[in-house]
Design a protein around this motif. Structure first.
Motif, PDB file in Angstrom:
ATOM      1  N   HIS A 100       0.769  -1.221  -0.415  1.00 11.77           N
ATOM      2  CA  HIS A 100      -0.449   0.251   0.130  1.00 11.77           C
ATOM      3  C   HIS A 100       1.391   1.197  -0.029  1.00 11.77           C
ATOM      4  O   HIS A 100       1.791   1.154   0.607  1.00 11.77           O
ATOM      5  CB  HIS A 100      -0.863  -0.203   1.079  1.00 11.77           C
ATOM      6  N   ARG A 101       0.566   2.224  -1.015  1.00  9.19           N
ATOM      7  CA  ARG A 101       1.458   3.240  -1.053  1.00  9.19           C
ATOM      8  C   ARG A 101       0.750   4.658  -0.997  1.00  9.19           C
ATOM      9  O   ARG A 101      -0.664   4.052  -1.116  1.00  9.19           O
ATOM     10  CB  ARG A 101       2.437   3.598  -2.455  1.00  9.19           C
ATOM     11  N   MET A 102       1.252   5.434   0.053  1.00  5.36           N
ATOM     12  CA  MET A 102       0.778   6.754   0.354  1.00  5.36           C
ATOM     13  C   MET A 102       0.516   7.505  -1.086  1.00  5.36           C
ATOM     14  O   MET A 102       1.767   8.200  -1.605  1.00  5.36           O
ATOM     15  CB  MET A 102       1.054   7.367   1.248  1.00  5.36           C
ATOM     16  N   ARG A 106      -3.751  12.120   3.019  1.00  2.00           N
ATOM     17  CA  ARG A 106      -4.689  10.668   3.590  1.00  2.00           C
ATOM     18  C   ARG A 106      -5.171   9.753   2.632  1.00  2.00           C
ATOM     19  O   ARG A 106      -5.543   8.299   2.652  1.00  2.00           O
ATOM     20  CB  ARG A 106      -5.621  10.857   3.944  1.00  2.00           C
ATOM     21  N   ALA A 108      -4.317   6.503  -0.269  1.00  2.00           N
ATOM     22  CA  ALA A 108      -3.321   5.727  -0.573  1.00  2.00           C
ATOM     23  C   ALA A 108      -4.601   4.907  -1.800  1.00  2.00           C
ATOM     24  O   ALA A 108      -5.272   5.028  -2.047  1.00  2.00           O
ATOM     25  CB  ALA A 108      -3.597   4.162   0.729  1.00  2.00           C
ATOM     26  N   LYS A 110      -3.775   0.930  -3.313  1.00  2.00           N
ATOM     27  CA  LYS A 110      -2.936  -1.452  -3.518  1.00  2.00           C
ATOM     28  C   LYS A 110      -1.915  -1.278  -4.810  1.00  2.00           C
ATOM     29  O   LYS A 110      -2.661  -1.142  -5.900  1.00  2.00           O
ATOM     30  CB  LYS A 110      -3.412  -1.739  -2.997  1.00  2.00           C
ATOM     31  N   SER A 127       1.096  -5.186   7.662  1.00  2.00           N
ATOM     32  CA  SER A 127      -0.223  -4.979   7.969  1.00  2.00           C
ATOM     33  C   SER A 127      -1.302  -4.203   7.107  1.00  2.00           C
ATOM     34  O   SER A 127      -0.345  -4.415   6.109  1.00  2.00           O
ATOM     35  CB  SER A 127       0.794  -4.029   8.742  1.00  2.00           C
ATOM     36  N   PRO A 128      -2.089  -3.478   6.942  1.00  2.00           N
ATOM     37  CA  PRO A 128      -3.176  -3.056   6.647  1.00  2.00           C
ATOM     38  C   PRO A 128      -2.371  -2.196   5.739  1.00  2.00           C
ATOM     39  O   PRO A 128      -3.139  -2.152   4.203  1.00  2.00           O
ATOM     40  CB  PRO A 128      -4.263  -3.265   7.348  1.00  2.00           C
ATOM     41  N   ARG A 129      -1.797  -1.620   5.798  1.00  2.00           N
ATOM     42  CA  ARG A 129      -0.724   0.236   5.262  1.00  2.00           C
ATOM     43  C   ARG A 129       0.240  -0.710   4.777  1.00  2.00           C
ATOM     44  O   ARG A 129       1.095   0.502   4.400  1.00  2.00           O
ATOM     45  CB  ARG A 129      -0.754   0.790   7.090  1.00  2.00           C
ATOM     46  N   GLY A 130       0.620  -1.462   5.392  1.00  2.00           N
ATOM     47  CA  GLY A 130       2.235  -1.459   4.501  1.00  2.00           C
ATOM     48  C   GLY A 130       1.683  -3.103   3.441  1.00  2.00           C
ATOM     49  O   GLY A 130       1.515  -3.219   2.208  1.00  2.00           O
ATOM     50  N   ASP A 132       0.965  -7.405   2.097  1.00  2.00           N
ATOM     51  CA  ASP A 132      -0.155  -7.859   2.900  1.00  2.00           C
ATOM     52  C   ASP A 132      -0.085  -9.168   1.913  1.00  2.00           C
ATOM     53  O   ASP A 132       0.234  -9.260   0.848  1.00  2.00           O
ATOM     54  CB  ASP A 132      -1.405  -7.547   3.043  1.00  2.00           C
TER      55      ASP A 132
END
Length: 173
Positions: A100-102, A106, A108, A110, A127-130, A132
């Motif tokens: 997941h890239r920002m 806010r 992001a 996938k 993690s769901p923010r990195g 997965d």
């Protein structure tokens, strides 16, 4: 004039022989000393040794079938490795590694990734923010169900593990 015996060592021949042997002996001794110091300091490394723990599959929301599986992948060895694929006999459909890239602020998005680094002596905590594992959930999964996975690495043997299905809040079954 007297004839000199060719087999009789002279001081000059002994000196020349010792000087010729000194360079390779010194080079070998220096290399051996350096390697011994390197190994003794733990810098020689060892193969990657992978352990997988804390496997969990997020239960998808009401009408969504895509979800994520998350693992903690530790490398207690001395060489870096890469997670290159994840498979499961319980999953029908495609399983991919995702990152997941920002975009800024806010927002992001996938993106599929080909591999994820597992550094020597380090941990890849998904993690769901990195990073997965993206997969399609089965319709009959409930919190607490167990799902088998096999994680494949670039240099290490595949690791079989189990992930528990959890609610996205992380509160467990």
């Amino acid at each position: 004039m007297t004839e000199q015996n060719l087999w009789r060592p002279t001081r000059r021949r002994v000196t020349d022989t010792l000087l010729a042997a000194l360079a390779p002996v010194a080079a070998c001794s220096l290399a051996l000393g350096g390697l011994t110091t390197w190994v003794g300091a733990g810098k020689a490394g060892s193969p990657a040794r992978i352990t997988v723990s804390n496997g969990r599959v997020l239960l998808p929301y009401v009408h969504n079938t895509d979800t994520a599986a998350l693992f903690d992948v530790a490398n207690v060895g001395g060489a870096d490795d890469r997670l290159v694929n994840v498979t499961s006999t319980a999953i029908h459909g495609r399983i991919t590694l995702s990152g997941h890239r920002m975009l800024g602020g806010r927002a992001a998005y996938k993106a599929d990734v080909t591999s994820a680094a597992v550094p020597a002596g380090g941990v890849l905590s998904m993690s769901p923010r990195g990073v997965d594992v993206t997969l399609r959930a089965r319709a009959r999964w409930h919190a607490g169900d167990l799902v088998p996975f096999t994680l494949h690495f670039a240099r290490s043997v595949p690791v079989e593990t189990i992930a528990v299905v959890v609610r996205p809040s992380g509160s467990g079954p």
